[in-house]
Design an enzyme around this catalytic site. Structure first.
Site, PDB file in Angstrom:
ATOM      1  N   GLU A  26       0.850  -1.189   0.000  1.00  0.00           N
ATOM      2  CA  GLU A  26       0.000   0.000   0.000  1.00  0.00           C
ATOM      3  C   GLU A  26       0.886   1.239   0.000  1.00  0.00           C
ATOM      4  O   GLU A  26       2.010   1.205   0.526  1.00  0.00           O
ATOM      5  CB  GLU A  26      -0.883  -0.036   1.263  1.00  0.00           C
ATOM      6  CG  GLU A  26      -1.748   1.199   1.423  1.00  0.00           C
ATOM      7  CD  GLU A  26      -2.836   1.028   2.484  1.00  0.00           C
ATOM      8  OE1 GLU A  26      -2.895  -0.037   3.137  1.00  0.00           O
ATOM      9  OE2 GLU A  26      -3.623   1.985   2.654  1.00  0.00           O
ATOM     10  N   ASN A 171     -12.054  -0.698  -0.862  1.00  0.00           N
ATOM     11  CA  ASN A 171     -11.411  -1.296   0.307  1.00  0.00           C
ATOM     12  C   ASN A 171     -12.175  -0.946   1.575  1.00  0.00           C
ATOM     13  O   ASN A 171     -12.481   0.238   1.815  1.00  0.00           O
ATOM     14  CB  ASN A 171      -9.977  -0.752   0.437  1.00  0.00           C
ATOM     15  CG  ASN A 171      -9.291  -1.262   1.699  1.00  0.00           C
ATOM     16  OD1 ASN A 171      -8.965  -2.435   1.796  1.00  0.00           O
ATOM     17  ND2 ASN A 171      -9.100  -0.387   2.687  1.00  0.00           N
ATOM     18  N   GLU A 172     -12.509  -1.959   2.360  1.00  0.00           N
ATOM     19  CA  GLU A 172     -13.102  -1.770   3.706  1.00  0.00           C
ATOM     20  C   GLU A 172     -14.132  -0.648   3.733  1.00  0.00           C
ATOM     21  O   GLU A 172     -14.050   0.263   4.572  1.00  0.00           O
ATOM     22  CB  GLU A 172     -11.999  -1.512   4.740  1.00  0.00           C
ATOM     23  CG  GLU A 172     -11.059  -2.686   4.886  1.00  0.00           C
ATOM     24  CD  GLU A 172     -10.085  -2.599   6.060  1.00  0.00           C
ATOM     25  OE1 GLU A 172      -9.967  -1.517   6.667  1.00  0.00           O
ATOM     26  OE2 GLU A 172      -9.445  -3.627   6.356  1.00  0.00           O
ATOM     27  N   TYR A 243      -6.643  -8.937  11.380  1.00  0.00           N
ATOM     28  CA  TYR A 243      -5.317  -8.870  12.010  1.00  0.00           C
ATOM     29  C   TYR A 243      -5.473  -9.398  13.430  1.00  0.00           C
ATOM     30  O   TYR A 243      -6.490  -9.147  14.081  1.00  0.00           O
ATOM     31  CB  TYR A 243      -4.801  -7.432  12.021  1.00  0.00           C
ATOM     32  CG  TYR A 243      -4.569  -6.882  10.629  1.00  0.00           C
ATOM     33  CD1 TYR A 243      -3.384  -7.147   9.957  1.00  0.00           C
ATOM     34  CD2 TYR A 243      -5.542  -6.122   9.988  1.00  0.00           C
ATOM     35  CE1 TYR A 243      -3.168  -6.659   8.667  1.00  0.00           C
ATOM     36  CE2 TYR A 243      -5.338  -5.631   8.704  1.00  0.00           C
ATOM     37  CZ  TYR A 243      -4.151  -5.902   8.052  1.00  0.00           C
ATOM     38  OH  TYR A 243      -3.935  -5.421   6.775  1.00  0.00           O
ATOM     39  N   GLU A 291      -6.378  -9.393   3.399  1.00  0.00           N
ATOM     40  CA  GLU A 291      -5.498  -8.797   4.415  1.00  0.00           C
ATOM     41  C   GLU A 291      -5.508  -9.716   5.615  1.00  0.00           C
ATOM     42  O   GLU A 291      -6.558  -9.919   6.235  1.00  0.00           O
ATOM     43  CB  GLU A 291      -5.967  -7.397   4.828  1.00  0.00           C
ATOM     44  CG  GLU A 291      -5.757  -6.348   3.753  1.00  0.00           C
ATOM     45  CD  GLU A 291      -6.042  -4.921   4.238  1.00  0.00           C
ATOM     46  OE1 GLU A 291      -5.811  -4.617   5.431  1.00  0.00           O
ATOM     47  OE2 GLU A 291      -6.506  -4.122   3.410  1.00  0.00           O
ATOM     48  N   GLN A 348       1.401  -6.574   5.405  1.00  0.00           N
ATOM     49  CA  GLN A 348       1.766  -6.240   4.053  1.00  0.00           C
ATOM     50  C   GLN A 348       3.112  -6.890   3.746  1.00  0.00           C
ATOM     51  O   GLN A 348       3.473  -7.848   4.422  1.00  0.00           O
ATOM     52  CB  GLN A 348       1.799  -4.725   3.900  1.00  0.00           C
ATOM     53  CG  GLN A 348       0.392  -4.101   4.140  1.00  0.00           C
ATOM     54  CD  GLN A 348       0.323  -2.622   3.799  1.00  0.00           C
ATOM     55  OE1 GLN A 348       1.205  -2.046   3.198  1.00  0.00           O
ATOM     56  NE2 GLN A 348      -0.760  -1.970   4.214  1.00  0.00           N
TER      57      GLN A 348
HETATM   58  O1  AHR Z   1      -2.968  -3.000   5.954  1.00  0.00           O
HETATM   59  C1  AHR Z   1      -3.131  -1.835   6.691  1.00  0.00           C
HETATM   60  C2  AHR Z   1      -4.545  -1.308   6.680  1.00  0.00           C
HETATM   61  O2  AHR Z   1      -5.374  -2.188   7.380  1.00  0.00           O
HETATM   62  C3  AHR Z   1      -5.194  -1.189   5.330  1.00  0.00           C
HETATM   63  O3  AHR Z   1      -4.930   0.048   4.747  1.00  0.00           O
HETATM   64  C4  AHR Z   1      -6.653  -1.304   5.632  1.00  0.00           C
HETATM   65  O4  AHR Z   1      -7.354  -1.888   4.564  1.00  0.00           O
HETATM   66  C5  AHR Z   1      -6.705  -2.138   6.897  1.00  0.00           C
HETATM   67  O5  AHR Z   1      -7.531  -1.579   7.835  1.00  0.00           O
END
Ligand code: AHR
Length: 496
Positions: A26, A171-172, A243, A291, A348
């Site tokens: 990103e 995205n999101e 995450y 992600e 990432q």
């Molecule tokens: O990967 C970091 C961030 O996490 C990304 O920009 C977003 O899509 C997610 O919240």
């Protein structure tokens, strides 16, 4: 502790899509500038990309890299990043409070991917922009020539179309932190109309629509249902993001995170199945876990780097060995769900929550989490077979019956190798493992690679790096093989 595992050639989960081993870059922090791209670096290639970083990336044998965001995507004007670099605008970037100089844009990124044998997975901005700009970008990238935007690409020095096959519709978009977030209705309608225009522009492409930003979003479930109800026939994948964190240091619970990932995947897959049944549709929507990773160290540090600078150094996680174990477990879960998950991006790739780190003008190094991904990407291609594991269990906040041993089994494409990926989550006890094989008679030799060390060990430049090690070859007796999984270890057992 005794652990038995049984693997039968006939008990197939799925063939594994190579895109399961993808990653994400990103325009965030130092991922692009001083990460992959640093023209003044001694190892920069003629295009300005760091050769040392490319070497590390190539080793990972990535299928795709998702780009350019992430949250960045929702404010991005793709036109800023094409044409003469000297005339590209500098802008305030509102997702990460940095300056975006646009030195790298779509053409440079696609060139970078292709030089490294990787395919780009490109996002279109559905935050500040909409269907027309998405179709424009696709015309610029994929149309051969003879139209305004494809001719513009040619005039920028890219005669051949980029032929980008895989695209993300925003995205999101459910996240309040997102630039121009949307309700499920708003996003579902926009994504549907964007998908129609994009597939009319290029019927060869595949599209990923946004699922929930993470599993604990208040709209999780209803978001997926609404979005699918609008887009079903026009999209190919629905995204999942997650995450995992170890903020309170509860190690057994942290190491059980893949239980949560497994439930997440199965729930979203059943929502897709429900929509398919409701419509009586022949079409399938599979999952793109685009992600996933561990992410919490930077948050604990509570640092706030200066804003409005290029390459603002944020979210530079220093991963420890416990994170590598957790990432290894997540990989076993992705493989074991490869019937529904067709794309997955370790988020990432460089500097930002990343397996590869750099110093501007200096060295690059590999974090602990690099190694399980390296192993899975290298040996985890082919067919996922079911592994029936009988082992001890433990209780934690995530459940009462968490297995201490995770296993994923992959038969290579040529069927000449079977690789077992195994995590022993027991922090004190070894697991004496006995694996029984059915229908895999041609295999006769085994190799065992082990990755272990102090749970808090962090790989840093200038210090000894924690790396996986080959151990003594396991005993192979007919259709049985035995080996030991030492406490808190990631293991790769290859049967050849
Ligand atoms: O990967 C970091 C961030 O996490 C990304 O920009 C977003 O899509 C997610 O919240």
């Amino acid at each position: 502790m005794k652990t038995t595992i049984h693997i039968d050639r006939k008990q197939v989960i799925s063939s594994i899509d190579d895109r399961l081993y993808s990653s994400f870059i990103e325009h965030m922090g130092r991922a692009v500038y001083t990460g992959i791209y640093e023209p003044d670096h001694p190892r920069a290639d003629p295009q300005g990309f760091r050769g040392d970083v490319e070497d590390h990336i190539k080793e990972l044998r990535l299928s795709h890299i998702r780009y350019p965001g992430g949250n960045f995507l929702s404010g991005y004007r793709w036109e800023d990043g094409v044409g003469d670099p000297a005339t590209r605008p500098v802008r305030r970037e509102l997702a990460w409070f940095a300056l975006e100089p646009n030195w790298v844009g779509i053409n440079e990124f696609v060139g970078y991917c292709r030089r490294n044998g990787i395919e780009p997975m490109i996002g279109v901005n559905l935050g500040t922009r909409g269907p027309q700009e998405a179709a424009d970008l696709l015309e610029y990238c994929n149309v051969k020539g003879g139209t305004r935007l494809s001719d513009l690409r040619c005039s920028h020095g890219y005669e051949d179309p980029h032929g980008i096959k895989l695209w993300c519709l925003g995205n999101e978009m459910d996240g309040p932190w997102q630039i121009c977030a949307k309700t499920a209705e708003e996003y579902g309608r926009t994504a549907c109309e964007t998908a129609k225009m994009m597939k009319w522009m290029d019927p060869e492409i595949e599209l990923v629509a946004c699922g929930s930003s993470f599993k604990s979003m208040p709209t999780y479930g209803s978001w997926e249902r609404t979005v699918l109800s609008h887009c079903w026939e026009h999209i190919d994948y629905l995204s999942l993001h997650q995450y995992y964190q170890n903020l309170d240091g509860d190690m057994p619970n942290y190491l059980a995170s893949n239980r949560d990932m497994d439930a997440f995947i199965k729930e979203v897959a059943s929502i897709c199945a429900e929509e398919k049944a409701r419509r009586g549709s022949d079409h399938d929507v599979k999952l793109s876990f685009d992600e996933w990773n561990a992410w919490y160290h930077f948050q604990k540090e509570n640092r706030e780097p200066e804003k409005w600078i290029v390459a603002r150094p944020i979210e530079e996680e220093a991963y420890n060995f416990a994170d590598a174990l957790m990432v290894g477990s997540l990989l076993t879960t992705l493989i074991n769900n490869s019937d529904t998950v067709k794309i997955a991006c370790l988020a990432q790739l460089v500097n930002v929550i990343a397996p590869i780190m750099t110093r501007p003008g200096g060295e690059s190094w590999l974090q602990t989490i690099y190694y399980p991904f390296y192993h899975a990407s290298r040996y985890g291609r082919g067919t996922a077979l079911q592994s029936h594991v009988v082992c001890s269990g433990y209780s934690c906040a995530l459940g009462d019956d968490i297995p201490t041993v995770d296993c994923a089994a992959v038969l290579s494409k040529d069927e000449k190798e079977l690789t077992l990926f195994l995590v022993n989550k027991d922090l004190e006890n070894a697991a004496e493992c006995e694996v029984g094989l059915s229908g895999l008679r041609s295999l006769s030799r085994a190799e065992h690679t082990e990755y272990r060390g102090p749970l808090d060990y962090v790989n840093l430049p200038g210090q000894k790096s924690l790396k996986p090690q080959r151990t003594a070859d396991p005993g192979f007796l007919g259709e049985k093989i035995s080996f030991t999984l030492r406490p808190a270890s990631w293991n790769v057992v290859r049967l050849i």
